[in-house]
Every structure is written in structure tokens, then in C-alpha cells.
Design a protein around this motif. Structure first.
Motif, PDB file in Angstrom:
ATOM      1  N   PHE A   1       0.838  -1.203   0.000  1.00  0.00           N
ATOM      2  CA  PHE A   1       0.000   0.000   0.000  1.00  0.00           C
ATOM      3  C   PHE A   1       0.877   1.259   0.000  1.00  0.00           C
ATOM      4  N   PRO A   2       0.394   2.337  -0.600  1.00  0.00           N
ATOM      5  CA  PRO A   2       1.215   3.549  -0.713  1.00  0.00           C
ATOM      6  C   PRO A   2       1.632   4.169   0.614  1.00  0.00           C
ATOM      7  N   GLU A   3       0.756   4.155   1.639  1.00  0.00           N
ATOM      8  CA  GLU A   3       1.097   4.841   2.888  1.00  0.00           C
ATOM      9  C   GLU A   3       2.319   4.234   3.588  1.00  0.00           C
ATOM     10  N   PRO A   4       2.373   2.918   3.848  1.00  0.00           N
ATOM     11  CA  PRO A   4       3.570   2.345   4.469  1.00  0.00           C
ATOM     12  C   PRO A   4       4.819   2.495   3.603  1.00  0.00           C
ATOM     13  N   SER A   5       4.641   2.730   2.309  1.00  0.00           N
ATOM     14  CA  SER A   5       5.809   2.873   1.442  1.00  0.00           C
ATOM     15  C   SER A   5       6.603   4.126   1.790  1.00  0.00           C
ATOM     16  N   LEU A   6       5.953   5.125   2.389  1.00  0.00           N
ATOM     17  CA  LEU A   6       6.681   6.320   2.827  1.00  0.00           C
ATOM     18  C   LEU A   6       7.672   5.954   3.935  1.00  0.00           C
ATOM     19  N   VAL A   7       7.212   5.112   4.873  1.00  0.00           N
ATOM     20  CA  VAL A   7       8.097   4.634   5.943  1.00  0.00           C
ATOM     21  C   VAL A   7       9.229   3.801   5.347  1.00  0.00           C
ATOM     22  N   ALA A   8       8.888   2.961   4.375  1.00  0.00           N
ATOM     23  CA  ALA A   8       9.904   2.118   3.727  1.00  0.00           C
ATOM     24  C   ALA A   8      10.955   2.977   3.029  1.00  0.00           C
ATOM     25  N   MET A   9      10.495   4.036   2.361  1.00  0.00           N
ATOM     26  CA  MET A   9      11.427   4.901   1.645  1.00  0.00           C
ATOM     27  C   MET A   9      12.408   5.572   2.615  1.00  0.00           C
ATOM     28  N   ILE A  10      11.861   6.137   3.694  1.00  0.00           N
ATOM     29  CA  ILE A  10      12.712   6.821   4.680  1.00  0.00           C
ATOM     30  C   ILE A  10      13.684   5.837   5.318  1.00  0.00           C
ATOM     31  N   THR A  11      13.170   4.639   5.675  1.00  0.00           N
ATOM     32  CA  THR A  11      14.020   3.630   6.309  1.00  0.00           C
ATOM     33  C   THR A  11      15.146   3.191   5.380  1.00  0.00           C
ATOM     34  N   SER A  12      14.831   3.054   4.088  1.00  0.00           N
ATOM     35  CA  SER A  12      15.829   2.571   3.139  1.00  0.00           C
ATOM     36  C   SER A  12      16.976   3.568   2.956  1.00  0.00           C
ATOM     37  N   LEU A  13      16.713   4.856   3.216  1.00  0.00           N
ATOM     38  CA  LEU A  13      17.747   5.876   3.025  1.00  0.00           C
ATOM     39  C   LEU A  13      18.855   5.767   4.071  1.00  0.00           C
ATOM     40  N   LEU A  14      18.494   5.290   5.270  1.00  0.00           N
ATOM     41  CA  LEU A  14      19.475   5.271   6.363  1.00  0.00           C
ATOM     42  C   LEU A  14      20.580   4.246   6.122  1.00  0.00           C
ATOM     43  N   PRO A  15      20.246   2.972   5.876  1.00  0.00           N
ATOM     44  CA  PRO A  15      21.317   1.998   5.581  1.00  0.00           C
ATOM     45  C   PRO A  15      21.667   1.947   4.089  1.00  0.00           C
ATOM     46  N   ASN A  16      20.954   2.778   3.295  1.00  0.00           N
ATOM     47  CA  ASN A  16      21.201   2.847   1.854  1.00  0.00           C
ATOM     48  C   ASN A  16      21.003   1.493   1.174  1.00  0.00           C
ATOM     49  N   ILE A  17      19.814   0.925   1.366  1.00  0.00           N
ATOM     50  CA  ILE A  17      19.449  -0.317   0.675  1.00  0.00           C
ATOM     51  C   ILE A  17      18.204  -0.052  -0.174  1.00  0.00           C
ATOM     52  N   PRO A  18      17.966  -0.835  -1.220  1.00  0.00           N
ATOM     53  CA  PRO A  18      16.816  -0.581  -2.098  1.00  0.00           C
ATOM     54  C   PRO A  18      15.492  -0.926  -1.430  1.00  0.00           C
ATOM     55  N   TYR A  19      14.445  -0.258  -1.892  1.00  0.00           N
ATOM     56  CA  TYR A  19      13.101  -0.587  -1.402  1.00  0.00           C
ATOM     57  C   TYR A  19      12.149  -0.611  -2.586  1.00  0.00           C
ATOM     58  N   SER A  20      11.034  -1.305  -2.390  1.00  0.00           N
ATOM     59  CA  SER A  20       9.981  -1.387  -3.396  1.00  0.00           C
ATOM     60  C   SER A  20       8.646  -1.415  -2.667  1.00  0.00           C
ATOM     61  N   PHE A  21       7.557  -1.244  -3.403  1.00  0.00           N
ATOM     62  CA  PHE A  21       6.247  -1.323  -2.745  1.00  0.00           C
ATOM     63  C   PHE A  21       5.181  -1.774  -3.735  1.00  0.00           C
ATOM     64  N   THR A  22       4.087  -2.305  -3.166  1.00  0.00           N
ATOM     65  CA  THR A  22       2.961  -2.802  -3.955  1.00  0.00           C
ATOM     66  C   THR A  22       1.760  -1.892  -3.773  1.00  0.00           C
ATOM     67  N   VAL A  23       1.115  -1.543  -4.875  1.00  0.00           N
ATOM     68  CA  VAL A  23      -0.157  -0.806  -4.844  1.00  0.00           C
ATOM     69  C   VAL A  23      -1.259  -1.807  -5.166  1.00  0.00           C
ATOM     70  N   HIS A  24      -2.136  -2.062  -4.184  1.00  0.00           N
ATOM     71  CA  HIS A  24      -3.144  -3.112  -4.327  1.00  0.00           C
ATOM     72  C   HIS A  24      -4.455  -2.622  -4.914  1.00  0.00           C
ATOM     73  N   SER A  25      -4.720  -1.346  -4.791  1.00  0.00           N
ATOM     74  CA  SER A  25      -6.029  -0.843  -5.208  1.00  0.00           C
ATOM     75  C   SER A  25      -5.863   0.533  -5.826  1.00  0.00           C
ATOM     76  N   HIS A  26      -6.958   1.063  -6.319  1.00  0.00           N
ATOM     77  CA  HIS A  26      -6.910   2.395  -6.909  1.00  0.00           C
ATOM     78  C   HIS A  26      -6.416   3.390  -5.863  1.00  0.00           C
ATOM     79  N   LEU A  27      -5.713   4.396  -6.324  1.00  0.00           N
ATOM     80  CA  LEU A  27      -5.007   5.298  -5.414  1.00  0.00           C
ATOM     81  C   LEU A  27      -5.964   6.033  -4.490  1.00  0.00           C
TER      82      LEU A  27
END
Length: 216
Positions: A13-39
Motif C-alpha cells: 500500500f502507498p502509505e507504508p511505502s513512505l516509511v519504507a522509503m525513509i528507512t531505506s535511506l538510512l542503511p542505503n538499501i533498495p526498497y519497493s512497494f505494492t499498490v493493491h487498489s486504486h489510489l
């Protein structure tokens, strides 16, 4: 993330992807996310930023893929992929074979079941209102709703206000397994009355419909 030597973060879902993006910046690892429904109604700017920083974006259908691409104004299309929701049918068949036949028909109940998060766009309040009409004509009808969410209190109050506590049950969240599938197999009808809510949230193809189709 560092301690567990995690090499990728994936969010749903888009909302948790914001947390994933911020978290990925700290250790500098890639992140991805799934959109399950219309935005959902959210700041399109932030969705574009999330897609820009993501290594990949997964959508469960082509319509949602087009919607994400349109939101990003045609940018990053090479990283927006369709991966349809799938189920392990073989595992489901094994579970079904191991289940005992349901006994609910012995007392002439007609059981309706619904599975979903307790949120506005699942439309469950309309299903509960419909049960009021059904119960006035068919006293042996019963509804069980599997799932949990922020609308639980509101739905409970609606059930009590309509005097339906005897025939409508909120079962809460049930993990996948024998109890979950016994509920599905022990029902007569599956209903998922999804709507487009006031914030324009709506479903694509809910996995619960696929699970119910497997159960026949």
C-alpha cells in the motif's frame, strides 16, 4: 535493518511505502512497494517521490499500473510492473480435504459470510443494513464478518442499534488456516459489498474473492 542484514525493504500500500522509503535511506538499501487498489486521496507529489526512489513498484492489475504512471506524469514507467494477486491453490485444496463437513445446515441456518478490513470502502455498513431487511422476512439468516479495522466500533454500534446482535457477528481477524477456511466452507453465500467512499478509495480485485472462489 543492519543487525539482521536485510538487503531489501518491501511495503504494501502507498502509505507504508513512505516509511519504507525513509528507512531505506538510512542503511542505503533498495526498497519497493505494492499498490493493491486504486489510489487513495493523498498528496500526489509524495507518491511520485516514492516511485522515484523505489527500485520497483508492483501493481496488481493494468488499470492500477496506468493510474500510477499517470500520477507520475509518464515518468518511471520502466519500474512500474504488474504482478497479479495469486494464491497457492494446492495448499488450499489440502486444507479443504482435512476439514470436517460443516454442521450449520443441521439447524436450518442460511449463513452469509464476508471477509475484509473494517474500512469504509468495503461497504460493510450497507451489508448490515441489508441484514435488517432480510431478518424481517427470513429469521434463520445469519451474517459473519471476518476482519478487523478502524470501523469496528462504528459497525458494532450499528449492529446494536438495529437489534441485530443475535444474527450479525464480527469475528475479528482470523489467520489463514483451518478455522478461516472452515468459516468459508461452512457458509452459503459470500458477499463483499465494496463501494467508492468519500475519499475515492476503492478496491481492485480483493484476494478474499479469489479465496472464496477456490472454496467453491
Amino acid at each position: 535493518v543492519r543487525d539482521k542484514k536485510i538487503t531489501r525493504i518491501h511495503a504494501h500500500f502507498p502509505e507504508p511505502s513512505l516509511v519504507a522509503m525513509i528507512t531505506s535511506l538510512l542503511p542505503n538499501i533498495p526498497y519497493s512497494f505494492t499498490v493493491h487498489s486504486h489510489l487513495e486521496t493523498e498528496q500526489k507529489y509524495w507518491l511520485t517521490k516514492r516511485v522515484a526512489h523505489a527500485q520497483a513498484v508492483v501493481t496488481v492489475g493494468k488499470a492500477i499500473q496506468r493510474e500510477v504512471a499517470k500520477t507520475c506524469q509518464g515518468k518511471y514507467q520502466n519500474k512500474i510492473h504488474v504482478v497479479r494477486s495469486g494464491l497457492n491453490i494446492a495448499a488450499h485444496v489440502v486444507i479443504q480435504r482435512n476439514l470436517k463437513p460443516s454442521l450449520h445446515h443441521s439447524n436450518n441456518l442460511f449463513k452469509i459470510i464476508s471477509v475484509g478490513r473494517l474500512v469504509d470502502h468495503k461497504g460493510l455498513s450497507y451489508l448490515i443494513l441489508a441484514m435488517k431487511l432480510l431478518a424481517s422476512k427470513y429469521p434463520d439468516v445469519k451474517l459473519e464478518i471476518i476482519g478487523d479495522g478502524p470501523q469496528r466500533g462504528r459497525l458494532l454500534r450499528l449492529i446494536n442499534r438495529l437489534g441485530l446482535s443475535r444474527i450479525v457477528t464480527l469475528c475479528g481477524f482470523l489467520p489463514h488456516g483451518n478455522i478461516f477456511y472452515q468459516k468459508l466452507l461452512g457458509s452459503d453465500v459470500f458477499v463483499l459489498p465494496c463501494i467508492t467512499d468519500k475519499k475515492h478509495n476503492q478496491d481492485g480485485l480483493p484476494v478474499s474473492i479469489l479465496e472464496t472462489m477456490i472454496c467453491g
